[in-house]
Scaffold this active site. Structure first.
Site, PDB file in Angstrom:
ATOM      1  N   ARG A   1      -6.291  -4.201  28.420  1.00  0.00           N
ATOM      2  CA  ARG A   1      -6.198  -5.280  29.484  1.00  0.00           C
ATOM      3  C   ARG A   1      -6.411  -6.546  29.180  1.00  0.00           C
ATOM      4  O   ARG A   1      -5.306  -7.201  29.513  1.00  0.00           O
ATOM      5  CB  ARG A   1      -7.490  -4.674  30.085  1.00  0.00           C
TER       6      ARG A   1
ATOM      7  N   THR B   1      -8.992  14.185  38.563  1.00  0.00           N
ATOM      8  CA  THR B   1     -10.250  15.728  38.764  1.00  0.00           C
ATOM      9  C   THR B   1     -11.821  14.268  38.516  1.00  0.00           C
ATOM     10  O   THR B   1     -12.607  14.332  39.296  1.00  0.00           O
ATOM     11  CB  THR B   1     -10.415  15.723  38.062  1.00  0.00           C
TER      12      THR B   1
ATOM     13  N   LYS C   1     -15.885  -7.521  29.078  1.00  0.00           N
ATOM     14  CA  LYS C   1     -15.057  -7.377  30.101  1.00  0.00           C
ATOM     15  C   LYS C   1     -14.684  -8.081  30.511  1.00  0.00           C
ATOM     16  O   LYS C   1     -13.914  -8.514  31.315  1.00  0.00           O
ATOM     17  CB  LYS C   1     -14.619  -6.364  30.976  1.00  0.00           C
TER      18      LYS C   1
ATOM     19  N   GLY D   1     -20.243   3.484  39.185  1.00  0.00           N
ATOM     20  CA  GLY D   1     -19.143   2.039  37.921  1.00  0.00           C
ATOM     21  C   GLY D   1     -18.963   3.676  36.485  1.00  0.00           C
ATOM     22  O   GLY D   1     -18.365   2.724  36.014  1.00  0.00           O
TER      23      GLY D   1
ATOM     24  N   ASN E   1     -16.906  -0.576  43.688  1.00  0.00           N
ATOM     25  CA  ASN E   1     -15.990  -0.833  43.108  1.00  0.00           C
ATOM     26  C   ASN E   1     -15.406   0.551  42.481  1.00  0.00           C
ATOM     27  O   ASN E   1     -14.840   0.276  41.698  1.00  0.00           O
ATOM     28  CB  ASN E   1     -17.772  -0.557  42.005  1.00  0.00           C
TER      29      ASN E   1
ATOM     30  N   CYS F   1     -14.161  -3.164  37.671  1.00  0.00           N
ATOM     31  CA  CYS F   1     -14.550  -2.903  38.395  1.00  0.00           C
ATOM     32  C   CYS F   1     -15.547  -4.876  39.321  1.00  0.00           C
ATOM     33  O   CYS F   1     -15.764  -4.890  40.088  1.00  0.00           O
ATOM     34  CB  CYS F   1     -15.477  -2.438  38.740  1.00  0.00           C
TER      35      CYS F   1
ATOM     36  N   HIS G   1     -20.791  -3.416  44.013  1.00  0.00           N
ATOM     37  CA  HIS G   1     -21.521  -4.526  42.881  1.00  0.00           C
ATOM     38  C   HIS G   1     -21.660  -5.662  43.572  1.00  0.00           C
ATOM     39  O   HIS G   1     -20.481  -5.932  43.936  1.00  0.00           O
ATOM     40  CB  HIS G   1     -20.641  -4.476  41.756  1.00  0.00           C
TER      41      HIS G   1
END
Lengths: 345, 345, 345, 345
Positions: free
Chosen positions: B111, B11, B206, B181, B323, B150, B243
């Site tokens: 990640r 959602t 990141k 984002g 993004n 992103c 972006h």
């Protein structure tokens, strides 16, 4: 006792900021306003489409605008503030200097000429004496003095503090610039709503050259530019006022973010009417400075800095200044105040 | 023959983009939608406050949303796309992987874990086989595969082309990131109208870590990260999607902007349904790419590049990606397609 | 078999939308492009600064732009779409009509002339036969047909449904108009960021007169305008595309919101290639329609309506249309399709 | 001699404006700040996420925030300014009034209660004496006084001038409201960038009822509301501050735009510290007032009006006020000043 001053190109975006800045000035009094010939003869209220969000000063509104021509500006107005398109400035400013006027100019022409002082009073006030070289070379009674581009002036004070503390080898800088930097009609709404433009013509080169001249050394005859590489990437974003910049600096000596913050906060201001009490304001909150919240710090004349962090080769930080105050009108007025203090008037 | 797939966290902003991307997919069929327990039992139309500017796909709108729980997702749905807040993802994704599902996840947790593949199919498809290491170490039948953040994915394709051509020593990067984002409620209007925010929590780290892992070398057991320094400065600006990034790269070998443009244009794409025909689109106009004009290039899956110039130590350029498509939903779907092609389904 | 058509004033904001709309058209084929003399001889790619967020159609990009002059437009191009500044249109359009061309024009000149058809094919297609009156009076082989102003066309379909159902006595309308309505350079960014402008020159009068002509009765010789008062207040706001309007209607007979919604939904469309399948889309959610989410409904050719409520004397509602599609380029193309169906080509 | 005052709900958008307004106030001194229990015990600097573009006043920043509870607010603080969510205000304000405090409230609860004065000091100061009715009926030592909603207060001063001059039969009004009206988190950036929202929950009803009560007649016991119909349509647009409204008024007697402008300019202000010198400022330029340029007129306490034109049944005009100053914090403070002048403290 106030000094009568003129504003050359008084109806544009920076011209209006000059009016707003000079109207309440303690030492200067607006005595002449010039614009293009189509506006000459009109009241300033008619000629300027006033777009600043404070009212147009009443006594200035009633003044008559004259043509931008040395022949029609009164001789007893020794100091002119100029904010002309650079092509026009290139032609007009020498005429005024030759006619004996001191021109404190925000226009981009001549900024990197060897005999033209490019000054920020808090950073390199001694460069002002290039006026003597200029007069000798050009045979003028007047002179031309420049302030840097709005994107340059935003980063140079913190760079000056770093240069003094540990030396600078290299600068990579990205800018997020407000639309007012392009003048009232410079950026259309369709270009910038929900958008950003990764290029501003000539801006990158201005940042790369002007910064090195401003941080250079003046030996009484010429300025030796700072020996560092500067790479800039300039972007327009949908903000009205306030240029925000991300700066990555390789330092000559090892340093720490704490030492750099200390150097920022210790960097001195100058004792001139338009100068801020504290030149560089440092924020702890990494989300600051922000254009809307911080551009008016110290009447828009301070540089706001934040996000100071270590990198592999030095530090990175963000800085912000109000582009039409600190970056244009206020910078020219401050140079005018320096001229007065140094006895050039 | 299509593969039934599920969307975990369906959602939210990226969840809606996943629905939009997967609804017309040639090989996948949406068979399960999960959300927080407060939405469970509602139709997707009720549970999702649909805010994409194309209509909600009818057959998805009528589906019932279930809780985000392996016990209630049908066993014959082998592949799940996940876009959960990282705190939730950290808890929920291992449960799904343990229960045998393949999870192609956009969430930021895990990640940089050594046994979790972080992949962009056009860049490092071979890293996908870290799944075998992961399964052995964790004893799972399923697996977790990640796509990068992103802001990372926007610059990594051009960096990969440069790395392959001349090698990379160092990257300084500044971002101008869209509000989407941060999710639908991530940035308030009062924070961003006429403003920019020079900080996005965790984003700089990141970019600095993920880029080096993506460009690293996989020897069958582990990934050796690229040996280069990356410094990032991340800004939020008032754009909806797309972006834009200013990148300064120090190259190992000497090069020219022309050679780099050639490397960008020659960089191959992959033969997967969601991949662009040309991965990197290069603009001659230095004012491009721009978020509003160029974010939808190749359905938002291409990387747009411009402003390629020489610097003292290499090159600088600007790059742009959508993004929430290339940078999130599309990236996860592409990883799902890679899993299918490599026989993991 | 397609009909060759031309676009007069092809490089502007609406001209570009005409190119985008006509390039894939099933019945028309772009065969001529004109612009001001400074662009003549250039390729369309050079002459138009393309600013639409989908690529410029390749075959149009390569076409050569000619001057806006009947002498240089090929004779076998019977139908021209015109989107010129009204001052230019006033001079140029009669020249083309006299030379035998059919001109489907979006320019505001002549719209309320008694012998010029002002048509929306779904609303008053029979008015097209004013062409015969026009030809007789002016002695032309060609003709000029107009579509209304973008702010008028947004409200007229729902008003037509109300007029047919219960009659209209009075309309008060406020508009929130997108910047694209003023053309690419019409509104500067400094005028509109964080702002709204409560005046659009000439716009209020256009809404007040054109609406009454469109809803008037054509007896074969002349149009009797609708006998109702219309008061409009027009505002520019910081949106790119999509005009939103608040309409208060005093009805002749008593009615209910439910009856009005029914009349909206039952209002017929026409069988022309560019017409929407459903002319008026009604939203239950009082927060819709919104420009960004709903302007592209049915390729931007539908009218979106919401917030239907009772007032003391009738109903109030909100309506929205894409101003450069439904409100300009699409409206002209639809009129061209009507000309074709009615045998005028 | 200053009166100690408190701010109830001091950390929100209007609470911050109250701090900004009251910190330099000549007659009031901030002596208490309350917020939700999660903030109690913190300094105001910690508890408020200050988002106004002038610095947080130092002496207020250091004050400790207490819980919103009559038991902890000092007894010698007779006057409280309240800006709570209406649900909270409904519960908390009676408790303070019962405990003897005078509550000048901006919250929407109770505004149309028969025994609660809803006042704008320049318009209906005599309504303040409803306090006596309120005290008798409710048995309170304190009292609750309300200012209207920000969208109501923008149009009521010009409407009061028209009512006094020629009488009002009917009002149709459309608003273009700034995002700050919804509080700091009320409108997300994704909802409003490149967009407008044609609905604000409850706002239309507030305008329709509050305007009639404000313009009503107080006979010492109760207020008879103005006998006129009001229909409102409320829109949110991407501006930060300043509500702009298009108003269509049917007048009882015939009139002219000139007479209405005269009535606007002649309408008196009041002699209270926060009142503007001129209540209604009229612009000749039909393009004004504009939110960004005119919202700060007279410190944001004036009403700006323009575009006055005749309609079939009366006049139409546009009006603007700063929604968090004139429309909220300033309105409450002005009511506090009225309470002081009328001897209620």
């Amino acid at each position: 006792m106030t000094t009568p001053v003129g504003i050359v190109g008084a109806t544009g975006a920076v011209g209006q900021r000059l009016v707003q800045t000079l109207a309440p000035h303690p030492d200067f009094e607006i005595a002449a306003l010039t614009a293009s010939s189509s506006s000459a003869g009109q009241s300033y209220r008619e000629a300027a489409k006033w777009r600043i969000d404070s009212p147009i000063p009443d006594h200035v509104a009633a003044m008559t605008v004259s043509e931008t021509d040395p022949a029609v500006v009164p001789d007893d107005v020794p100091l002119l503030f100029s904010s002309l398109p650079s092509g026009v400035g290139e032609r007009v400013e020498p005429a005024f200097a030759e006619a004996g006027y001191l021109v404190s100019s925000n226009s981009s022409n001549f900024r990197t000429d060897p005999d033209v002082p490019l000054t920020i009073p808090e950073i390199n006030p001694e460069h002002i004496d290039l006026i003597e070289v200029q007069r000798e070379e050009r045979g003028w009674d007047g002179a031309i003095v420049k302030n840097p581009n709005c994107s340059t002036i935003t980063m140079v004070p913190p760079l000056a503090a770093i240069e003094e503390a540990v030396g600078i080898d290299r600068v990579d800088v990205s800018t997020l610039q407000a639309v007012s930097g392009a003048g009232y009609d410079g950026v259309t709404s369709m270009e910038i709503i929900d958008n950003a433009i990764p290029h501003i013509g000539g801006e990158e080169e201005k940042m790369e050259t002007e910064a090195r001249k401003l941080l250079g050394t003046f030996d009484g005859n010429s300025v030796e530019w700072l020996d560092a590489t500067v790479a800039a990437s300039c972007n327009r974003i949908p903000t009205l006022d306030g240029h925000l910049e991300n700066v990555f600096v390789d330092t000559r000596a090892d340093t720490t973010p704490e030492a750099i913050v200390e150097a920022f906060e210790a960097y001195p201001t100058v004792d001139l009417p338009s100068a801020p009490e504290q030149l560089i304001h440092v924020f702890d909150d990494p989300g600051r400075p922000q254009p809307r919240l911080d551009r008016n710090t110290e009447d828009g004349m301070a540089i706001s800095v934040g996000g100071v962090q270590a990198t592999a080769e030095g530090v990175q930080f963000n800085c912000l200044a109000h582009n039409t105050r600190r970056g244009a009108a206020g910078a020219s007025v401050l140079n005018g105040e320096l001229l007065a203090r140094e006895g050039y008037l």
